[in-house]
Design an enzyme around this catalytic site. Sequence first.
Site, short mmCIF file in Angstrom:
data_model
loop_
_atom_site.label_atom_id
_atom_site.label_comp_id
_atom_site.label_asym_id
_atom_site.label_seq_id
_atom_site.Cartn_x
_atom_site.Cartn_y
_atom_site.Cartn_z
N ASP A 61 69.78 48.94 52.02
CA ASP A 61 69.07 50.15 51.57
C ASP A 61 69.19 51.30 52.55
O ASP A 61 69.14 52.47 52.15
CB ASP A 61 67.59 49.84 51.33
CG ASP A 61 66.81 49.68 52.63
OD1 ASP A 61 67.05 48.68 53.34
OD2 ASP A 61 66.00 50.56 52.93
N ASP A 64 69.36 49.19 58.09
CA ASP A 64 69.16 47.78 58.40
C ASP A 64 70.09 46.93 57.53
O ASP A 64 70.95 47.44 56.84
CB ASP A 64 67.70 47.39 58.21
CG ASP A 64 67.18 47.76 56.83
OD1 ASP A 64 68.00 47.98 55.91
OD2 ASP A 64 65.95 47.83 56.64
N TYR A 212 58.65 47.94 51.68
CA TYR A 212 58.70 48.59 50.37
C TYR A 212 57.59 48.05 49.49
O TYR A 212 57.80 47.60 48.36
CB TYR A 212 60.08 48.43 49.71
CG TYR A 212 61.12 49.29 50.37
CD1 TYR A 212 61.17 50.66 50.12
CD2 TYR A 212 62.03 48.75 51.27
CE1 TYR A 212 62.11 51.47 50.73
CE2 TYR A 212 62.98 49.56 51.88
CZ TYR A 212 63.01 50.91 51.60
OH TYR A 212 63.94 51.72 52.22
N GLU A 469 67.54 58.25 59.98
CA GLU A 469 68.02 57.11 59.18
C GLU A 469 68.42 57.56 57.78
O GLU A 469 67.67 58.26 57.09
CB GLU A 469 66.93 56.03 59.08
CG GLU A 469 67.44 54.77 58.39
CD GLU A 469 66.49 53.59 58.51
OE1 GLU A 469 66.93 52.45 58.36
OE2 GLU A 469 65.28 53.82 58.78
#
Length: 491
Positions: A61, A64, A212, A469
């Site tokens: 996603d 990571d 999430y 990120e």
Amino acid sequence: MMVVKALASQDYGDALSKSILFYEGQRSGKLPPTQRMNWRGDSALCDGSDLNVDLVGGYYDAGDNVKFNFPMAYTTTMLAWSVLEFGRFMGSDQQHAVDALRWATDYFLKATNIPGVVYVQVGEPYGDHNCWERPEDMDTPRNSYLVNETNPGSEVSAEIAAALAASSMVFRFFDRKYSKLLLQRATKVFEFADKYRGSYNDSVGEAVCPFYCDFNGYEDELIWGAAWLHKATKSKFYWNYVVDNMHTLDSNNLHSYIILNINGHPSKFQGGYAEFGWDAKHAGINILVSKFVLNGKLESSSFLPYADKFVCSILPESPSKTVSYSPGGLLFKPGTCNLQHTTALSFLLLTYARYSKQSKRMIHCDNVVVPPSRLIHFAKGQVDYILGKNPLNMSYMVGYGEKFPQKIHHRGASLPSVDQHPQHIDCKGGSPYFGSSNPNPNVLTGAIVGGPDIDDSFQDSRAEFGQSEPTTYNNAPFIGLLAYFKTHFVR
């Protein structure tokens, strides 16, 4: 009569190509011979083996190495919507966008292959986040997580149904047999999500929270899934489902609630009609459904007013705006990874502008009259800011423009590629690269990072993940925006 296109301030075509290429850098699984992001290698080839299923593939996603299916499904839905609305403006990039879409849908077919079971994640997040490791070297636990009839997950299942339904419409033009398979699966997964109601927060727990976690309830995903299934099937059943259940999202019944941004940072907002992202589908539902209402094909009294209210919550000149703006003009909401909001909300405004223009409809924010052209102009301003028209003259798309982030929070990009460093780099072996002041050795071309702070400042630092990120869901709506502006504004 000759039509002269407006001049562009950016090379939208170049940005479009790069924003699609980004997805190749996020691929998990066995990479195809057509792979263009060639510093990446095969990874996570045994995913699902802990439960004796094949869950190889899909996307990481962000920076990571976990596959979180809830935001991945939202990304897929938005990528499909971008192609459906703006694919004809993409030129040769359309096929690359479709390839990116299929990488996700192939994975979701695997994740929903067993009736009554939906696989919702691969990778133990705490172990993963404790390591700075290339995906090609992963030796952290690759736990597989699922929901089923006794431990349901309506939000993630319904979002997967939406992704499959939206994608089925894209593949009607490329692979009708595959399109039919996607739509059949979408109906089954939606039926499961609706029949066995509950949040995957409770069923999966710490594996998804706080990463999430769904703080917004699963009702919006069920309606969102039904709206996409109606669009794909034209079935009255799904339209009735949307209309009959919209009262659960009435902002009068919604008090303040928490939306969890990436990496577990909460932001508190008022009123669901103004929210849209991986955890809130409210505004998206109203914009998606508005096309049917504006075309006179379906009737409802609530969708257009709420779509208008969403517009009025965004525009700077609106008396009822609820968002903030940086001095340089960037739309801003509290929390981390702000550009997820900028790209998603701008996509909705551009899409609604096109729907409204076709029906010659104006929007009223109290005494402010808003023509569709204003929404297009606003969206273009946000796109231009992201691409470098801002106080720092910084492009927030990696690899685009002369100045862009060099030290993004991304494991694969920040560590030497396997070709350059064939030796295994273990969990803590990557830490010196994380702490290095040197630019990343690999360029994650097309990645849109979290973006600047509300004062237009930006810290190009791997440690500042909220700003540095990239995420897959930053890019998906941006692809549609770029395709439109590539065609309608020329250099």
